[in-house]
Design a protein around this motif. Structure first.
Motif, PDB file in Angstrom:
ATOM      1  N   CYS A 152       1.460  -1.185 -15.001  1.00 20.57           N
ATOM      2  CA  CYS A 152       1.176   0.195 -14.611  1.00 20.57           C
ATOM      3  C   CYS A 152       1.394   0.421 -13.119  1.00 20.57           C
ATOM      4  N   ALA A 153       2.131  -0.475 -12.493  1.00 19.93           N
ATOM      5  CA  ALA A 153       2.404  -0.347 -11.058  1.00 19.93           C
ATOM      6  C   ALA A 153       3.239   0.904 -10.796  1.00 19.93           C
ATOM      7  N   PRO A 154       3.198   1.442  -9.581  1.00 20.61           N
ATOM      8  CA  PRO A 154       4.039   2.596  -9.242  1.00 20.61           C
ATOM      9  C   PRO A 154       5.518   2.273  -9.436  1.00 20.61           C
ATOM     10  N   GLU A 155       6.289   3.308  -9.678  1.00 20.85           N
ATOM     11  CA  GLU A 155       7.732   3.142  -9.897  1.00 20.85           C
ATOM     12  C   GLU A 155       8.387   2.372  -8.759  1.00 20.85           C
ATOM     13  N   ILE A 156       7.910   2.593  -7.545  1.00 21.25           N
ATOM     14  CA  ILE A 156       8.506   1.953  -6.383  1.00 21.25           C
ATOM     15  C   ILE A 156       8.412   0.435  -6.466  1.00 21.25           C
ATOM     16  N   HIS A 157       7.375  -0.101  -7.125  1.00 18.68           N
ATOM     17  CA  HIS A 157       7.220  -1.549  -7.241  1.00 18.68           C
ATOM     18  C   HIS A 157       8.325  -2.166  -8.093  1.00 18.68           C
ATOM     19  N   PHE A 158       8.792  -1.433  -9.088  1.00 20.96           N
ATOM     20  CA  PHE A 158       9.863  -1.963  -9.931  1.00 20.96           C
ATOM     21  C   PHE A 158      11.208  -1.909  -9.203  1.00 20.96           C
ATOM     22  N   LYS A 159      11.358  -0.947  -8.284  1.00 20.38           N
ATOM     23  CA  LYS A 159      12.544  -0.951  -7.422  1.00 20.38           C
ATOM     24  C   LYS A 159      12.474  -2.118  -6.443  1.00 20.38           C
ATOM     25  N   LEU A 160      11.280  -2.390  -5.938  1.00 24.43           N
ATOM     26  CA  LEU A 160      11.077  -3.562  -5.086  1.00 24.43           C
ATOM     27  C   LEU A 160      11.436  -4.843  -5.833  1.00 24.43           C
ATOM     28  N   LEU A 161      10.967  -4.951  -7.062  1.00 23.86           N
ATOM     29  CA  LEU A 161      11.231  -6.136  -7.875  1.00 23.86           C
ATOM     30  C   LEU A 161      12.731  -6.345  -8.056  1.00 23.86           C
ATOM     31  N   ILE A 217       5.747 -14.465  -5.996  1.00 23.87           N
ATOM     32  CA  ILE A 217       5.529 -13.129  -5.447  1.00 23.87           C
ATOM     33  C   ILE A 217       4.518 -12.445  -6.353  1.00 23.87           C
ATOM     34  N   CYS A 218       3.377 -12.071  -5.790  1.00 22.78           N
ATOM     35  CA  CYS A 218       2.296 -11.465  -6.582  1.00 22.78           C
ATOM     36  C   CYS A 218       2.264  -9.958  -6.342  1.00 22.78           C
ATOM     37  N   MET A 219       2.371  -9.190  -7.448  1.00 20.67           N
ATOM     38  CA  MET A 219       2.348  -7.728  -7.393  1.00 20.67           C
ATOM     39  C   MET A 219       1.317  -7.186  -8.384  1.00 20.67           C
ATOM     40  N   ALA A 220       0.269  -7.966  -8.646  1.00 20.82           N
ATOM     41  CA  ALA A 220      -0.722  -7.572  -9.658  1.00 20.82           C
ATOM     42  C   ALA A 220      -2.144  -7.835  -9.183  1.00 20.82           C
ATOM     43  N   HIS A 221      -2.394  -7.634  -7.892  1.00 12.84           N
ATOM     44  CA  HIS A 221      -3.685  -8.018  -7.321  1.00 12.84           C
ATOM     45  C   HIS A 221      -4.462  -6.839  -6.730  1.00 12.84           C
ATOM     46  N   VAL A 242       3.692  21.424   0.021  1.00 10.13           N
ATOM     47  CA  VAL A 242       3.329  20.238  -0.758  1.00 10.13           C
ATOM     48  C   VAL A 242       4.155  19.040  -0.308  1.00 10.13           C
ATOM     49  N   ILE A 243       3.483  17.896  -0.094  1.00 12.51           N
ATOM     50  CA  ILE A 243       4.161  16.648   0.283  1.00 12.51           C
ATOM     51  C   ILE A 243       3.766  15.544  -0.704  1.00 12.51           C
ATOM     52  N   GLY A 244       4.747  14.782  -1.140  1.00 11.55           N
ATOM     53  CA  GLY A 244       4.508  13.654  -2.046  1.00 11.55           C
ATOM     54  C   GLY A 244       4.551  12.325  -1.311  1.00 11.55           C
ATOM     55  N   TYR A 245       4.708  11.257  -2.091  1.00 13.58           N
ATOM     56  CA  TYR A 245       4.769   9.908  -1.510  1.00 13.58           C
ATOM     57  C   TYR A 245       5.616   9.030  -2.435  1.00 13.58           C
ATOM     58  N   ASP A 246       6.563   8.290  -1.881  1.00 11.64           N
ATOM     59  CA  ASP A 246       7.409   7.287  -2.547  1.00 11.64           C
ATOM     60  C   ASP A 246       8.903   7.580  -2.431  1.00 11.64           C
ATOM     61  N   ASN A 247       9.278   8.881  -2.396  1.00 14.93           N
ATOM     62  CA  ASN A 247      10.696   9.266  -2.375  1.00 14.93           C
ATOM     63  C   ASN A 247      11.446   8.670  -3.568  1.00 14.93           C
ATOM     64  N   VAL A 248      10.966   8.976  -4.767  1.00 14.51           N
ATOM     65  CA  VAL A 248      11.645   8.517  -5.983  1.00 14.51           C
ATOM     66  C   VAL A 248      13.003   9.212  -6.089  1.00 14.51           C
ATOM     67  N   SER A 260      11.572  -5.368   0.630  1.00 18.26           N
ATOM     68  CA  SER A 260      12.113  -6.451  -0.206  1.00 18.26           C
ATOM     69  C   SER A 260      12.681  -7.561   0.661  1.00 18.26           C
ATOM     70  N   LYS A 261      13.444  -7.177   1.667  1.00 18.39           N
ATOM     71  CA  LYS A 261      14.065  -8.152   2.562  1.00 18.39           C
ATOM     72  C   LYS A 261      13.001  -8.971   3.294  1.00 18.39           C
ATOM     73  N   LEU A 262      11.967  -8.295   3.786  1.00 19.94           N
ATOM     74  CA  LEU A 262      10.906  -8.991   4.520  1.00 19.94           C
ATOM     75  C   LEU A 262      10.123  -9.937   3.611  1.00 19.94           C
ATOM     76  N   ALA A 263       9.876  -9.511   2.366  1.00 22.72           N
ATOM     77  CA  ALA A 263       9.134 -10.359   1.429  1.00 22.72           C
ATOM     78  C   ALA A 263       9.910 -11.632   1.112  1.00 22.72           C
ATOM     79  N   ILE A 264      11.214 -11.496   0.846  1.00 21.18           N
ATOM     80  CA  ILE A 264      12.034 -12.668   0.546  1.00 21.18           C
ATOM     81  C   ILE A 264      12.139 -13.578   1.763  1.00 21.18           C
ATOM     82  N   GLU A 265      12.249 -12.991   2.950  1.00 17.22           N
ATOM     83  CA  GLU A 265      12.320 -13.812   4.170  1.00 17.22           C
ATOM     84  C   GLU A 265      11.025 -14.592   4.380  1.00 17.22           C
ATOM     85  N   LEU A 266       9.880 -13.958   4.119  1.00 20.50           N
ATOM     86  CA  LEU A 266       8.596 -14.663   4.250  1.00 20.50           C
ATOM     87  C   LEU A 266       8.503 -15.821   3.263  1.00 20.50           C
ATOM     88  N   LEU A 267       8.921 -15.566   2.030  1.00 22.31           N
ATOM     89  CA  LEU A 267       8.853 -16.615   1.008  1.00 22.31           C
ATOM     90  C   LEU A 267       9.838 -17.733   1.330  1.00 22.31           C
TER      91      LEU A 267
END
Length: 349
Positions: A81-90, A132-136, A287-293, A314-321
Protein backbone atom coordinates in the motif's frame (compact mmCIF):
# COMPACT_ATOMS: atom_id res chain seq x y z
CA UNK A 1 13.68 -35.54 -33.96
CA UNK A 2 14.45 -32.40 -31.92
CA UNK A 3 16.71 -33.08 -28.98
CA UNK A 4 14.97 -32.55 -25.64
CA UNK A 5 16.11 -29.50 -23.72
CA UNK A 6 17.89 -30.12 -20.41
CA UNK A 7 18.20 -28.08 -17.25
CA UNK A 8 21.98 -28.46 -17.16
CA UNK A 9 23.45 -25.15 -15.93
CA UNK A 10 25.43 -23.07 -18.41
CA UNK A 11 29.10 -22.87 -17.47
CA UNK A 12 31.68 -20.13 -17.80
CA UNK A 13 33.59 -22.37 -20.21
CA UNK A 14 30.63 -22.56 -22.60
CA UNK A 15 30.27 -18.78 -22.61
CA UNK A 16 34.03 -18.36 -23.10
CA UNK A 17 33.98 -20.70 -26.12
CA UNK A 18 31.11 -18.84 -27.76
CA UNK A 19 32.66 -15.41 -27.21
CA UNK A 20 36.18 -16.56 -28.04
CA UNK A 21 37.86 -15.46 -24.82
CA UNK A 22 39.38 -17.18 -21.79
CA UNK A 23 37.46 -18.60 -18.83
CA UNK A 24 39.32 -16.11 -16.65
CA UNK A 25 37.96 -13.17 -18.68
CA UNK A 26 34.40 -14.46 -18.36
CA UNK A 27 34.80 -15.04 -14.63
CA UNK A 28 36.13 -11.51 -14.21
CA UNK A 29 33.10 -9.97 -15.97
CA UNK A 30 30.35 -12.17 -14.52
CA UNK A 31 31.72 -13.07 -11.10
CA UNK A 32 34.08 -10.21 -10.30
CA UNK A 33 37.10 -12.48 -9.92
CA UNK A 34 40.64 -11.29 -10.55
CA UNK A 35 39.76 -7.64 -10.04
CA UNK A 36 43.37 -6.49 -9.66
CA UNK A 37 45.01 -8.78 -12.21
CA UNK A 38 42.54 -9.25 -15.08
CA UNK A 39 41.79 -6.59 -17.69
CA UNK A 40 38.84 -6.86 -20.09
CA UNK A 41 37.78 -4.11 -22.50
CA UNK A 42 34.29 -2.70 -22.10
CA UNK A 43 33.37 -3.89 -25.61
CA UNK A 44 34.38 -7.47 -24.75
CA UNK A 45 32.70 -7.28 -21.35
CA UNK A 46 29.46 -6.18 -22.99
CA UNK A 47 29.69 -9.08 -25.44
CA UNK A 48 30.23 -11.53 -22.57
CA UNK A 49 27.19 -10.18 -20.73
CA UNK A 50 25.10 -10.36 -23.91
CA UNK A 51 26.05 -13.99 -24.60
CA UNK A 52 25.48 -14.91 -20.94
CA UNK A 53 21.97 -13.47 -21.16
CA UNK A 54 21.25 -15.26 -24.44
CA UNK A 55 22.37 -18.58 -22.93
CA UNK A 56 20.31 -17.91 -19.77
CA UNK A 57 23.39 -18.16 -17.55
CA UNK A 58 22.80 -18.06 -13.79
CA UNK A 59 25.68 -17.81 -11.28
CA UNK A 60 26.08 -20.79 -8.93
CA UNK A 61 25.24 -19.16 -5.60
CA UNK A 62 26.80 -21.86 -3.44
CA UNK A 63 30.01 -21.87 -5.47
CA UNK A 64 30.25 -18.06 -5.22
CA UNK A 65 29.78 -18.13 -1.45
CA UNK A 66 32.38 -20.89 -1.03
CA UNK A 67 34.76 -18.77 -3.07
CA UNK A 68 34.09 -15.79 -0.81
CA UNK A 69 32.07 -13.93 -3.47
CA UNK A 70 28.75 -12.17 -3.03
CA UNK A 71 25.45 -13.35 -4.44
CA UNK A 72 24.92 -10.24 -6.61
CA UNK A 73 21.39 -10.18 -5.21
CA UNK A 74 19.77 -7.29 -3.34
CA UNK A 75 16.75 -8.04 -1.18
CA UNK A 76 13.91 -5.51 -1.20
CA UNK A 77 10.83 -5.47 1.01
CA UNK A 78 8.08 -2.98 0.11
CA UNK A 79 4.63 -2.19 1.48
CA UNK A 80 1.93 -3.14 -1.04
CA UNK A 81 0.00 0.00 0.00
CA UNK A 82 3.01 2.27 -0.41
CA UNK A 83 2.57 5.53 -2.37
CA UNK A 84 2.88 5.28 -6.14
CA UNK A 85 6.19 7.11 -5.96
CA UNK A 86 7.75 4.20 -4.02
CA UNK A 87 7.13 1.82 -6.92
CA UNK A 88 8.82 4.29 -9.28
CA UNK A 89 11.71 4.37 -6.82
CA UNK A 90 11.82 0.58 -6.83
CA UNK A 91 11.90 0.43 -10.63
CA UNK A 92 14.68 3.00 -10.93
CA UNK A 93 16.78 1.42 -8.17
CA UNK A 94 16.47 -1.96 -9.88
CA UNK A 95 17.65 -0.41 -13.15
CA UNK A 96 20.65 1.20 -11.48
CA UNK A 97 21.53 -2.01 -9.63
CA UNK A 98 21.35 -3.89 -12.92
CA UNK A 99 24.08 -1.66 -14.31
CA UNK A 100 26.33 -3.13 -11.59
CA UNK A 101 25.21 -6.71 -12.42
CA UNK A 102 22.96 -6.95 -9.37
CA UNK A 103 19.46 -8.43 -9.35
CA UNK A 104 16.56 -7.62 -7.04
CA UNK A 105 14.68 -10.17 -4.93
CA UNK A 106 11.44 -8.42 -3.93
CA UNK A 107 8.94 -9.21 -1.16
CA UNK A 108 5.65 -7.33 -0.82
CA UNK A 109 3.24 -7.21 2.11
CA UNK A 110 1.18 -4.76 4.15
CA UNK A 111 1.55 -4.56 7.93
CA UNK A 112 2.12 -8.33 8.21
CA UNK A 113 5.10 -8.70 10.51
CA UNK A 114 5.19 -12.49 10.06
CA UNK A 115 5.63 -12.10 6.29
CA UNK A 116 8.19 -9.35 6.77
CA UNK A 117 10.20 -11.65 9.04
CA UNK A 118 9.78 -14.49 6.54
CA UNK A 119 11.24 -12.31 3.80
CA UNK A 120 14.12 -11.51 6.13
CA UNK A 121 14.85 -15.21 6.52
CA UNK A 122 14.56 -15.73 2.76
CA UNK A 123 17.07 -12.96 2.14
CA UNK A 124 19.46 -14.44 4.71
CA UNK A 125 19.19 -17.95 3.24
CA UNK A 126 19.90 -16.63 -0.25
CA UNK A 127 22.94 -14.76 0.99
CA UNK A 128 21.85 -11.38 -0.39
CA UNK A 129 24.60 -8.78 -0.51
CA UNK A 130 22.37 -6.02 0.82
CA UNK A 131 18.79 -5.01 1.62
CA UNK A 132 16.61 -2.03 0.76
CA UNK A 133 13.73 -1.69 3.23
CA UNK A 134 10.57 0.17 2.11
CA UNK A 135 8.09 -1.34 4.60
CA UNK A 136 9.00 0.22 7.95
CA UNK A 137 6.72 3.26 8.17
CA UNK A 138 3.72 1.65 9.88
CA UNK A 139 3.48 3.31 13.33
CA UNK A 140 2.42 0.07 15.02
CA UNK A 141 4.94 -2.32 13.43
CA UNK A 142 7.68 -0.03 12.16
CA UNK A 143 9.86 -0.51 15.23
CA UNK A 144 9.76 -4.30 14.80
CA UNK A 145 10.61 -4.06 11.11
CA UNK A 146 13.52 -1.74 11.83
CA UNK A 147 14.84 -4.06 14.54
CA UNK A 148 14.61 -7.07 12.21
CA UNK A 149 16.31 -5.50 9.20
CA UNK A 150 18.85 -3.17 10.82
CA UNK A 151 20.74 -6.25 12.03
CA UNK A 152 21.83 -6.99 8.45
CA UNK A 153 25.28 -5.79 7.55
CA UNK A 154 24.30 -3.75 4.48
CA UNK A 155 20.91 -2.04 4.69
CA UNK A 156 19.38 1.17 3.32
CA UNK A 157 15.94 2.39 4.43
CA UNK A 158 13.76 4.49 2.13
CA UNK A 159 12.27 7.02 4.52
CA UNK A 160 13.55 7.84 7.99
CA UNK A 161 13.00 4.88 10.36
CA UNK A 162 10.58 5.39 13.25
CA UNK A 163 13.29 4.19 15.63
CA UNK A 164 16.54 5.74 14.44
CA UNK A 165 19.64 4.88 16.47
CA UNK A 166 21.67 7.48 14.53
CA UNK A 167 23.64 4.65 12.97
CA UNK A 168 21.20 3.62 10.23
CA UNK A 169 21.46 4.46 6.53
CA UNK A 170 18.44 6.05 4.90
CA UNK A 171 17.30 8.25 2.03
CA UNK A 172 14.13 10.29 2.41
CA UNK A 173 12.19 13.08 0.80
CA UNK A 174 12.42 16.22 2.93
CA UNK A 175 8.69 16.52 3.65
CA UNK A 176 9.18 19.44 6.03
CA UNK A 177 10.92 21.54 3.40
CA UNK A 178 8.42 20.48 0.75
CA UNK A 179 5.36 21.61 2.71
CA UNK A 180 7.10 24.81 3.78
CA UNK A 181 7.78 25.56 0.08
CA UNK A 182 4.12 24.93 -0.73
CA UNK A 183 2.97 27.36 1.98
CA UNK A 184 5.45 29.94 0.67
CA UNK A 185 3.97 29.63 -2.81
CA UNK A 186 0.38 30.01 -1.63
CA UNK A 187 1.33 33.05 0.43
CA UNK A 188 2.96 34.69 -2.60
CA UNK A 189 -0.37 34.09 -4.38
CA UNK A 190 -2.10 36.14 -1.63
CA UNK A 191 -3.75 33.21 0.14
CA UNK A 192 -4.82 34.20 3.67
CA UNK A 193 -6.20 30.95 5.09
CA UNK A 194 -4.60 27.64 4.14
CA UNK A 195 -5.95 24.19 4.93
CA UNK A 196 -4.07 20.88 5.05
CA UNK A 197 -5.34 17.39 4.12
CA UNK A 198 -3.45 14.49 5.74
CA UNK A 199 -3.93 10.72 5.83
CA UNK A 200 -4.88 9.25 9.22
CA UNK A 201 -1.83 6.99 9.35
CA UNK A 202 0.41 8.58 12.03
CA UNK A 203 3.49 7.88 9.88
CA UNK A 204 6.64 10.00 9.91
CA UNK A 205 5.80 11.16 6.39
CA UNK A 206 2.50 12.67 7.60
CA UNK A 207 4.11 14.02 10.78
CA UNK A 208 6.84 15.80 8.79
CA UNK A 209 4.28 17.24 6.37
CA UNK A 210 2.41 18.77 9.32
CA UNK A 211 5.63 20.20 10.77
CA UNK A 212 6.54 21.73 7.41
CA UNK A 213 3.05 23.21 7.10
CA UNK A 214 3.26 24.80 10.55
CA UNK A 215 6.77 26.10 9.87
CA UNK A 216 5.61 27.71 6.64
CA UNK A 217 2.71 29.42 8.41
CA UNK A 218 5.03 30.67 11.15
CA UNK A 219 7.47 32.08 8.58
CA UNK A 220 4.64 34.19 7.15
CA UNK A 221 3.31 35.38 10.49
CA UNK A 222 0.24 33.10 10.63
CA UNK A 223 -0.82 31.28 13.77
CA UNK A 224 -1.17 27.51 13.85
CA UNK A 225 -4.81 26.62 13.25
CA UNK A 226 -5.58 23.03 14.20
CA UNK A 227 -9.09 23.32 12.77
CA UNK A 228 -7.53 23.90 9.33
CA UNK A 229 -5.87 20.45 9.43
CA UNK A 230 -8.12 17.58 8.35
CA UNK A 231 -7.27 13.89 8.81
CA UNK A 232 -9.24 12.36 5.98
CA UNK A 233 -8.89 8.58 6.42
CA UNK A 234 -6.63 5.66 5.53
CA UNK A 235 -5.02 4.87 2.16
CA UNK A 236 -7.35 2.96 -0.14
CA UNK A 237 -10.45 4.09 1.79
CA UNK A 238 -10.77 7.64 0.46
CA UNK A 239 -13.22 8.61 -2.27
CA UNK A 240 -14.69 11.86 -3.55
CA UNK A 241 -17.81 11.11 -1.49
CA UNK A 242 -15.85 10.57 1.74
CA UNK A 243 -13.57 13.56 1.12
CA UNK A 244 -16.29 16.06 0.25
CA UNK A 245 -17.36 16.91 3.85
CA UNK A 246 -13.77 17.79 4.79
CA UNK A 247 -13.36 20.08 1.77
CA UNK A 248 -16.69 21.81 2.30
CA UNK A 249 -15.94 22.32 6.00
CA UNK A 250 -12.63 23.98 5.15
CA UNK A 251 -14.20 26.22 2.52
CA UNK A 252 -17.58 27.10 4.05
CA UNK A 253 -16.81 26.99 7.79
CA UNK A 254 -13.21 28.26 7.74
CA UNK A 255 -13.08 30.28 4.49
CA UNK A 256 -9.83 28.74 3.24
CA UNK A 257 -8.52 30.03 -0.06
CA UNK A 258 -5.64 27.54 -0.33
CA UNK A 259 -5.48 23.77 0.23
CA UNK A 260 -2.40 21.56 0.58
CA UNK A 261 -3.00 17.86 -0.06
CA UNK A 262 -0.72 15.05 1.09
CA UNK A 263 -0.60 13.57 -2.42
CA UNK A 264 -1.71 14.30 -5.97
CA UNK A 265 -4.74 11.99 -5.96
CA UNK A 266 -6.18 13.79 -2.92
CA UNK A 267 -5.42 17.12 -4.62
CA UNK A 268 -7.25 16.03 -7.79
CA UNK A 269 -10.28 14.89 -5.75
CA UNK A 270 -10.28 18.23 -3.92
CA UNK A 271 -10.30 20.11 -7.22
CA UNK A 272 -13.24 18.08 -8.51
CA UNK A 273 -15.21 18.61 -5.28
CA UNK A 274 -14.59 22.36 -5.40
CA UNK A 275 -15.64 22.57 -9.05
CA UNK A 276 -18.76 20.46 -8.47
CA UNK A 277 -19.75 22.85 -5.69
CA UNK A 278 -19.40 25.91 -7.90
CA UNK A 279 -15.97 27.07 -6.73
CA UNK A 280 -13.30 28.05 -9.26
CA UNK A 281 -9.75 26.68 -9.07
CA UNK A 282 -7.46 28.60 -8.75
CA UNK A 283 -9.47 31.85 -8.78
CA UNK A 284 -11.30 31.15 -5.51
CA UNK A 285 -9.33 28.26 -3.99
CA UNK A 286 -5.79 27.21 -4.90
CA UNK A 287 -4.78 23.55 -4.54
CA UNK A 288 -1.32 21.94 -4.27
CA UNK A 289 -0.57 18.21 -4.27
CA UNK A 290 2.51 16.13 -3.50
CA UNK A 291 4.51 13.55 -5.55
CA UNK A 292 4.21 14.88 -9.14
CA UNK A 293 2.73 11.64 -10.50
CA UNK A 294 2.74 11.16 -14.27
CA UNK A 295 -0.84 12.34 -14.84
CA UNK A 296 -0.67 15.46 -12.63
CA UNK A 297 0.14 17.69 -15.60
CA UNK A 298 -2.66 16.17 -17.70
CA UNK A 299 -5.39 16.94 -15.18
CA UNK A 300 -7.61 19.99 -15.78
CA UNK A 301 -6.42 22.23 -14.28
CA UNK A 302 -2.88 20.90 -14.11
CA UNK A 303 -1.96 20.08 -10.51
CA UNK A 304 0.68 22.25 -8.86
CA UNK A 305 2.70 19.76 -6.83
CA UNK A 306 5.96 18.81 -5.16
CA UNK A 307 8.26 16.49 -7.09
CA UNK A 308 10.14 14.15 -4.73
CA UNK A 309 13.00 13.77 -7.24
CA UNK A 310 12.74 9.98 -7.13
CA UNK A 311 15.56 9.48 -9.65
CA UNK A 312 17.98 11.34 -7.38
CA UNK A 313 16.70 9.41 -4.36
CA UNK A 314 17.18 6.10 -6.23
CA UNK A 315 20.74 7.00 -7.18
CA UNK A 316 21.63 8.02 -3.62
CA UNK A 317 20.10 4.85 -2.14
CA UNK A 318 22.05 2.57 -4.49
CA UNK A 319 25.25 4.53 -3.84
CA UNK A 320 24.78 4.15 -0.07
CA UNK A 321 24.19 0.42 -0.41
CA UNK A 322 27.08 0.01 -2.85
CA UNK A 323 29.43 1.78 -0.44
CA UNK A 324 28.42 -0.59 2.37
CA UNK A 325 28.82 -3.68 0.18
CA UNK A 326 32.31 -2.53 -0.77
CA UNK A 327 33.28 -1.67 2.82
CA UNK A 328 33.79 1.99 2.06
CA UNK A 329 34.02 4.36 5.01
CA UNK A 330 30.99 6.65 5.24
CA UNK A 331 30.82 9.51 7.71
CA UNK A 332 27.78 9.38 9.99
CA UNK A 333 26.30 12.61 8.63
CA UNK A 334 26.47 11.18 5.08
CA UNK A 335 24.46 8.08 6.02
CA UNK A 336 21.21 10.02 6.39
CA UNK A 337 20.22 11.82 3.20
CA UNK A 338 17.25 14.18 2.95
CA UNK A 339 16.34 15.07 -0.65
CA UNK A 340 14.59 18.45 -1.06
CA UNK A 341 11.49 18.26 -3.27
CA UNK A 342 10.99 20.62 -6.19
CA UNK A 343 7.87 22.74 -6.51
CA UNK A 344 6.25 22.22 -9.93
CA UNK A 345 3.87 25.12 -10.64
CA UNK A 346 0.84 24.44 -12.82
CA UNK A 347 -2.67 25.90 -13.15
CA UNK A 348 -4.23 24.69 -9.86
CA UNK A 349 -2.17 27.15 -7.79
Amino acid sequence: MKKAETNTPITLKQIALKVGVSNIAVGHVLLGSGKKTVRVSEKTAERIRQVAAEMNYRPNLIARQLAGKGSNIIGVVIDTCAPEIHFKLLSEMERLAGLKNYRFMVGQTHNDISKINQYREDFASRGVDGIICMAHQDPDRGHEVFAAYSSFKNVVFIGKPLLDNNDSYYVSSDYREGMSKAVDHLCTQKCKRIGLLLLSTRTKAMEFRLEGFELGLKNHGFEKKHDLVEYIGLPGQISIKSLEPYILRLVHDHSVDGILACNDMIAAMAVRILQTNGLKVPEQVRVIGYDNVDWAGLFNPGITTLDQNYMQMSKLAIELLWAQINNQKIERKQRCVMVPPTLVVRQSA
